[in-house]
Write a protein that holds these residues in place. Sequence first.
Motif, PDB file in Angstrom:
ATOM      1  N   LEU A  59      35.512  39.085  45.163  1.00 33.57           N
ATOM      2  CA  LEU A  59      36.543  39.870  45.304  1.00 33.57           C
ATOM      3  C   LEU A  59      37.648  39.565  46.253  1.00 33.57           C
ATOM      4  CD1 LEU A  59      37.257  42.860  43.624  1.00 33.57           C
ATOM      5  CD2 LEU A  59      37.033  43.700  45.887  1.00 33.57           C
ATOM      6  N   ALA A  60      37.340  39.334  47.439  1.00 29.07           N
ATOM      7  CA  ALA A  60      37.927  38.731  48.670  1.00 29.07           C
ATOM      8  C   ALA A  60      38.713  37.559  48.011  1.00 29.07           C
ATOM      9  CB  ALA A  60      37.388  38.501  49.873  1.00 29.07           C
ATOM     10  N   SER A  61      37.963  36.356  47.544  1.00 28.25           N
ATOM     11  CA  SER A  61      38.644  35.258  47.129  1.00 28.25           C
ATOM     12  C   SER A  61      39.523  35.340  46.212  1.00 28.25           C
ATOM     13  CB  SER A  61      37.518  34.280  46.629  1.00 28.25           C
ATOM     14  OG  SER A  61      36.517  33.938  47.589  1.00 28.25           O
ATOM     15  N   ALA A  62      39.549  36.388  45.148  1.00 27.05           N
ATOM     16  CA  ALA A  62      40.431  36.630  44.294  1.00 27.05           C
ATOM     17  C   ALA A  62      41.863  37.341  44.631  1.00 27.05           C
ATOM     18  CB  ALA A  62      40.172  37.247  43.010  1.00 27.05           C
ATOM     19  N   HIS A  63      41.678  38.060  45.690  1.00 31.78           N
ATOM     20  CA  HIS A  63      42.558  38.630  46.400  1.00 31.78           C
ATOM     21  C   HIS A  63      43.617  37.742  47.114  1.00 31.78           C
ATOM     22  CE1 HIS A  63      44.743  42.149  48.460  1.00 31.78           C
ATOM     23  NE2 HIS A  63      44.548  41.393  49.703  1.00 31.78           N
ATOM     24  N   VAL A  64      42.795  36.794  48.003  1.00 35.98           N
ATOM     25  CA  VAL A  64      43.472  35.631  48.517  1.00 35.98           C
ATOM     26  C   VAL A  64      44.224  34.776  47.667  1.00 35.98           C
ATOM     27  CG1 VAL A  64      43.070  33.705  49.881  1.00 35.98           C
ATOM     28  CG2 VAL A  64      42.209  35.678  50.485  1.00 35.98           C
ATOM     29  N   LEU A  65      43.667  34.602  46.419  1.00 35.88           N
ATOM     30  CA  LEU A  65      44.348  33.517  45.607  1.00 35.88           C
ATOM     31  C   LEU A  65      45.621  34.380  45.028  1.00 35.88           C
ATOM     32  CD1 LEU A  65      41.391  31.927  43.714  1.00 35.88           C
ATOM     33  CD2 LEU A  65      42.841  30.899  45.448  1.00 35.88           C
ATOM     34  N   PHE A  66      45.528  35.593  44.708  1.00 37.57           N
ATOM     35  CA  PHE A  66      46.582  36.337  44.115  1.00 37.57           C
ATOM     36  C   PHE A  66      47.758  36.660  45.136  1.00 37.57           C
ATOM     37  CE2 PHE A  66      43.854  38.246  40.774  1.00 37.57           C
ATOM     38  CZ  PHE A  66      44.468  37.667  39.493  1.00 37.57           C
ATOM     39  N   GLU A  67      47.374  37.100  46.345  1.00 36.48           N
ATOM     40  CA  GLU A  67      48.191  37.405  47.237  1.00 36.48           C
ATOM     41  C   GLU A  67      48.806  36.544  48.106  1.00 36.48           C
ATOM     42  OE1 GLU A  67      49.528  40.371  46.763  1.00 36.48           O
ATOM     43  OE2 GLU A  67      47.938  41.038  44.911  1.00 36.48           O
TER      44      GLU A  67
END
Length: 266
Positions: free
Chosen positions: A76-84
């Motif tokens: 979840l954290a990795s997806a947040h970093v990639l998106f944001e």
Amino acid sequence: MQLEFHQVDAFATQPFTGNPAMVYRLDSWLDDALMQQIAAEHNLAETAFLIREGASWHIRWFTPAAEVPLCGHATLASAHVLFEVYDEPGEVIDFTCLSGALRVSRAGSQLVLDFPVRQAQPCDLQAEVELTLGLPVESVLALYEGQRIQELLAILPNEAAVRAYQPDLAAVAKLPGLGLLISAPGDQHDFVSRYFAPSIGINEDPVTGSSHCMLTPYWAQRLDKSRLSAFQCSARGGELHCELIGERVKIAGQALLIASGRLFLP
């Protein structure tokens, strides 16, 4: 060499809650021993490393002591970093990992993990687990990898018992598998849980996304419902929204970027 990192609180709606994870987006893999040293240096429950492979991202997760096959909150954290942070286009990110294909999609303010079911089976370790916990349990189940136990799940009678439990970490570390999960019906949620994995450097994990791949099918069958609200009642705490869809589990939550920086290597 300099490596950029980002710290994210996963399954959190405000800072310093949920489960913190460190995220590194790499151009190529580092040596395994070096990634393990970096994870130990950060000393969070999980540090995620990811590289792009075609249309998806290959992701690996390290605790301070070991690489693990699946981790929800750091995904979840990795997806947040990639998106944001890195402006990944679209609404969906596909990952590959030791456990197969994973997907994270955006749904308003939430991110939704799409993970495989991890079906726990009854096992004959109830007496051993009760001795370790120092209290009676309703049942004990195990997640197997081949003939080997990967995780243990102990069902307690109520939320108060889960919250009140004081672990003997040395005793928990001697149980088979990576960690011990305890769970019970919730007072305000469908179920609650806590997770302890001292043998791999995690005394108590604040919020464990991957454990809900075990918990969701169990409680969905027991409560006869496919959508469930869950709360992991660690000191930091975290709320998860789970849905069982065939052989997949969807786990939704929010994430917050807390810090960014650089790691300097010789």
